[in-house]
Design an enzyme around this catalytic site. Structure first.
Site, PDB file in Angstrom:
ATOM      1  CG  HIS A   1      13.869  -6.406 -10.279  1.00 53.56           C
ATOM      2  ND1 HIS A   1      14.626  -5.850  -9.276  1.00 53.56           N
ATOM      3  CD2 HIS A   1      13.961  -5.553 -11.329  1.00 53.56           C
ATOM      4  CE1 HIS A   1      15.151  -4.709  -9.697  1.00 53.56           C
ATOM      5  NE2 HIS A   1      14.755  -4.501 -10.932  1.00 53.56           N
TER       6      HIS A   1
ATOM      7  CE1 TYR B   1      14.835  -6.438   1.174  1.00 54.90           C
ATOM      8  CE2 TYR B   1      15.255  -7.509  -0.934  1.00 54.90           C
ATOM      9  CZ  TYR B   1      14.424  -6.783  -0.092  1.00 54.90           C
ATOM     10  OH  TYR B   1      13.169  -6.416  -0.535  1.00 54.90           O
TER      11      TYR B   1
ATOM     12  N   PRO C   1       9.462  -3.140   6.828  1.00 57.42           N
ATOM     13  CG  PRO C   1      10.688  -1.226   6.322  1.00 57.42           C
ATOM     14  CD  PRO C   1      10.020  -1.933   7.450  1.00 57.42           C
TER      15      PRO C   1
HETATM   16  P1  RFL Z   1      -1.520   4.935   3.747  1.00 61.17           P
HETATM   17  O1  RFL Z   1      -0.601   4.969   2.603  1.00 61.17           O
HETATM   18  O2  RFL Z   1      -0.992   5.313   5.087  1.00 61.17           O
HETATM   19  O3  RFL Z   1      -2.762   5.862   3.387  1.00 61.17           O
HETATM   20  C1  RFL Z   1      -3.712   6.238   4.337  1.00 61.17           C
HETATM   21  C2  RFL Z   1      -4.301   7.556   3.924  1.00 61.17           C
HETATM   22  O4  RFL Z   1      -5.308   7.929   4.858  1.00 61.17           O
HETATM   23  C3  RFL Z   1      -5.174   9.308   5.170  1.00 61.17           C
HETATM   24  N1  RFL Z   1      -5.786   9.513   6.489  1.00 61.17           N
HETATM   25  C4  RFL Z   1      -7.016  10.034   6.652  1.00 61.17           C
HETATM   26  N2  RFL Z   1      -7.923  10.458   5.775  1.00 61.17           N
HETATM   27  C5  RFL Z   1      -9.103  10.939   6.275  1.00 61.17           C
HETATM   28  N3  RFL Z   1      -9.366  11.020   7.597  1.00 61.17           N
HETATM   29  C6  RFL Z   1      -8.479  10.598   8.510  1.00 61.17           C
HETATM   30  N4  RFL Z   1      -8.757  10.676   9.796  1.00 61.17           N
HETATM   31  C7  RFL Z   1      -7.249  10.074   8.059  1.00 61.17           C
HETATM   32  N5  RFL Z   1      -6.151   9.573   8.668  1.00 61.17           N
HETATM   33  C8  RFL Z   1      -5.291   9.246   7.712  1.00 61.17           C
HETATM   34  C9  RFL Z   1      -3.679   9.557   5.130  1.00 61.17           C
HETATM   35  O5  RFL Z   1      -3.368  10.925   4.924  1.00 61.17           O
HETATM   36  C10 RFL Z   1      -3.264   8.678   3.940  1.00 61.17           C
HETATM   37  O6  RFL Z   1      -3.290   9.376   2.720  1.00 61.17           O
HETATM   38  O7  RFL Z   1      -2.210   3.475   3.927  1.00 61.17           O
HETATM   39  P2  RFL Z   1      -2.650   2.404   2.800  1.00 61.17           P
HETATM   40  O8  RFL Z   1      -3.410   3.064   1.697  1.00 61.17           O
HETATM   41  O9  RFL Z   1      -3.232   1.283   3.537  1.00 61.17           O
HETATM   42  O10 RFL Z   1      -1.301   1.943   2.096  1.00 61.17           O
HETATM   43  C11 RFL Z   1      -0.364   1.195   2.791  1.00 61.17           C
HETATM   44  C12 RFL Z   1       1.036   1.542   2.319  1.00 61.17           C
HETATM   45  O11 RFL Z   1       1.190   2.945   2.231  1.00 61.17           O
HETATM   46  C13 RFL Z   1       2.064   0.989   3.294  1.00 61.17           C
HETATM   47  O12 RFL Z   1       1.780  -0.371   3.634  1.00 61.17           O
HETATM   48  C14 RFL Z   1       3.485   1.004   2.790  1.00 61.17           C
HETATM   49  O13 RFL Z   1       3.876   2.201   2.251  1.00 61.17           O
HETATM   50  C15 RFL Z   1       4.358   0.654   4.004  1.00 61.17           C
HETATM   51  N6  RFL Z   1       5.673   1.184   3.865  1.00 61.17           N
HETATM   52  C16 RFL Z   1       6.515   0.498   3.074  1.00 61.17           C
HETATM   53  N7  RFL Z   1       6.099  -0.671   2.517  1.00 61.17           N
HETATM   54  C17 RFL Z   1       6.917  -1.354   1.721  1.00 61.17           C
HETATM   55  O14 RFL Z   1       6.517  -2.413   1.217  1.00 61.17           O
HETATM   56  N8  RFL Z   1       8.189  -0.869   1.474  1.00 61.17           N
HETATM   57  C18 RFL Z   1       8.646   0.322   2.005  1.00 61.17           C
HETATM   58  O15 RFL Z   1       9.756   0.732   1.751  1.00 61.17           O
HETATM   59  C19 RFL Z   1       7.812   1.042   2.851  1.00 61.17           C
HETATM   60  N9  RFL Z   1       8.199   2.222   3.405  1.00 61.17           N
HETATM   61  C20 RFL Z   1       6.056   2.392   4.502  1.00 61.17           C
HETATM   62  C21 RFL Z   1       7.341   2.901   4.242  1.00 61.17           C
HETATM   63  C22 RFL Z   1       5.194   3.077   5.388  1.00 61.17           C
HETATM   64  C23 RFL Z   1       5.583   4.256   6.028  1.00 61.17           C
HETATM   65  N10 RFL Z   1       4.660   4.860   6.973  1.00 61.17           N
HETATM   66  C24 RFL Z   1       3.274   4.457   7.020  1.00 61.17           C
HETATM   67  C25 RFL Z   1       5.022   5.695   8.032  1.00 61.17           C
HETATM   68  C26 RFL Z   1       7.723   4.105   4.827  1.00 61.17           C
HETATM   69  C27 RFL Z   1       6.863   4.798   5.715  1.00 61.17           C
HETATM   70  C28 RFL Z   1       7.343   6.103   6.291  1.00 61.17           C
HETATM   71  C1  PHB Z   2      11.989   0.310  -1.775  1.00 62.98           C
HETATM   72  O1  PHB Z   2      12.472   0.339  -2.923  1.00 62.98           O
HETATM   73  O2  PHB Z   2      11.568   1.340  -1.224  1.00 62.98           O
HETATM   74  C2  PHB Z   2      11.942  -0.980  -1.042  1.00 62.98           C
HETATM   75  C3  PHB Z   2      12.244  -2.148  -1.707  1.00 62.98           C
HETATM   76  C4  PHB Z   2      12.220  -3.350  -1.028  1.00 62.98           C
HETATM   77  C5  PHB Z   2      11.896  -3.373   0.321  1.00 62.98           C
HETATM   78  C6  PHB Z   2      11.582  -2.199   0.979  1.00 62.98           C
HETATM   79  C7  PHB Z   2      11.611  -0.996   0.299  1.00 62.98           C
HETATM   80  O3  PHB Z   2      11.903  -4.561   0.982  1.00 62.98           O
END
Ligand code: RFL
Ligand code: PHB
Length: 389
Positions: A72, A200, A292
């Protein structure tokens, strides 16, 4: 048992770090609390900065991303019935890659398996011991058996609710937090995206985002009160509300269908300082959270991985701790800028009951300035495509 680096958490941060270290011949064990299926069932981020794309290539897992990911070069911002485009490529020379976190994590799992790297799923009671000494170790339980892993270093990649950050004594860390009185209700649907580029959108009814995973799979979000539950929202109610928040032409063109996933994510800004305690290094969501809106969550996790990987690699190449000692300060300097951008973009685009009419006028003025000012667009584009590592 002994390994060089214990990685707690098998999310994207932990797996990417494991794969990069593996390619340098550095031994790791990844401990994951859940199952592989559970981790791959979580629908999260969708936008990758160039830095993360480069790291995936470096980890040897970039092929499918380049084949299936969408490049993109711009993003759209709408308010009411107005819409304008931020030309990311023209302002920065770069775009972003739209490729789901689920797919990226799947690629990393497959690479880990192909490499024969050790991963332990369903671990419980993970405890970090002697992290402030030269001989740290980790204990954990699988079923009824307790195990001990001795190591040189521990990477705390276990997300916001993990044990790693909690293991740092309270007087050795400081936490900064801001919560927002709303969440994002997101759905995934097997429908063509309403637009070729992300939209957005803000309106008097609140924020909405039109995103995608591919030409047949759309991802949409709407801001909702933090008290809402997923069960409160039928698919029909979601689509109706989304249409009210995007410009009329897009609302008319929107193709709706049944949701195949629906969830609510809370919005939070959070940073833990420092990101290191002795031989324990926090990485990704374990150390910081952004709302996010700027798509920075996964991308800030990636820059941490890059800095930590560089520090570990230098240690195993020449035995020097300098890179690792600088890890926290280096990572935090980039993190705070991503925190600022995510907070600013969230504040610009969301509505909440406590906002006065004056606050609303400020949002519109900010949007109109952004729309009309090339320097403001350039600043936005630089942040959106990702600041340099
Ligand atoms: P993660 O993905 O939370 O992975 C952490 C892993 O650790 C495991 N864990 C354990 N393992 C062993 N022992 C323990 N005691 C443990 N406790 C936890 C968990 O099961 C998991 O598998 O962290 P990581 O790797 O740092 O990655 C970060 C990203 O996942 C995160 O920044 C993004 O997904 C944030 N986020 C979003 N970011 C975006 O840029 N766009 C989004 O749309 C977006 N949606 C989200 C999100 C984060 C969410 N969370 C954390 C609730 C939506 C949600 C619901
Ligand atoms: C998504 O596609 O999940 C997404 C994209 C852009 C954002 C957050 C989430 O800023």
């Amino acid at each position: 048992m002994r390994t060089q680096v214990v990685i707690i958490g098998g999310g994207p941060s932990g797996l990417l770090l494991a794969q990069l270290l593996h390619r340098q011949g550095i031994a790791t064990v990844v401990l994951e609390r859940r199952t592989r299926e559970y981790v791959l069932g979580r629908i999260r981020a969708g936008v990758l900065e160039r830095g993360l794309v480069a790291l995936m290539e470096q980890a040897g897992v970039g092929d499918r991303m380049h084949r299936e990911g969408l490049e993109h070069d711009g993003a759209l911002i709408s308010y009411g019935d107005q819409m304008f485009r931020i030309d990311l490529k023209a302002h920065t020379g770069n775009g972003v890659m739209v490729y789901g976190q689920t797919e990226l994590t799947r690629d990393l799992y497959e690479a880990r398996e192909a490499a024969g790297g050790e991963m332990v799923f369903n671990v419980a009671d993970v405890e970090i011991k002697d992290a402030d000494s030269d001989r740290p170790h980790v204990t954990y339980r699988v079923g009824t058996e307790t195990h001990r892993l001795d190591c040189d270093f521990i990477a705390g990649c276990d997300g916001f609710h993990g044990v790693s950050r909690q293991s740092i004594p309270p007087d050795r860390k400081r936490e900064y937090e801001k919560t927002y009185p709303f969440g994002w209700l997101g759905i995934l649907s097997e429908t063509p995206p309403v637009s070729d580029e992300l939209i957005y959108a803000t309106s008097t009814r609140g924020f909405a985002l039109c995103s995608m995973r591919n030409a047949r799979l759309s991802r949409y979000y709407i801001q909702c009160p933090d008290s809402d539950r997923v069960e409160d929202w039928s698919d029909a109610a979601f689509w109706e509300e989304l249409k009210c928040r995007i410009p009329p032409a897009q609302a008319e063109a929107l193709i709706t269908g049944p949701s195949i996933e629906k969830s609510i994510a809370p919005l939070r800004s959070f940073v833990c300082e420092p990101m290191q305690w002795g031989r324990l290094f926090l990485c990704g969501d374990a150390a910081h959270i952004v709302p996010p809106t700027g798509a920075k969550g996964l991308n800030t996790a990636a820059s941490d991985v890059q800095y930590l990987y560089a520090g570990l690699r230098a240690f195993y190449e020449d035995g020097k701790m300098g890179g690792l000692a600088a890890y926290s300060a280096k990572a935090l300097s980039r993190i705070w800028k991503a925190e600022r951008f995510s907070w600013w973009f969230s504040t610009l685009m969301h509505r909440h009951p406590e906002m006065s009419e004056f606050d609303h006028k400020m949002q519109i003025a900010d949007l109109e300035f952004l729309r009309s000012n090339a320097a403001a667009q350039k600043a936005m584009a630089e942040n959106y495509v990702g600041l340099p590592y």
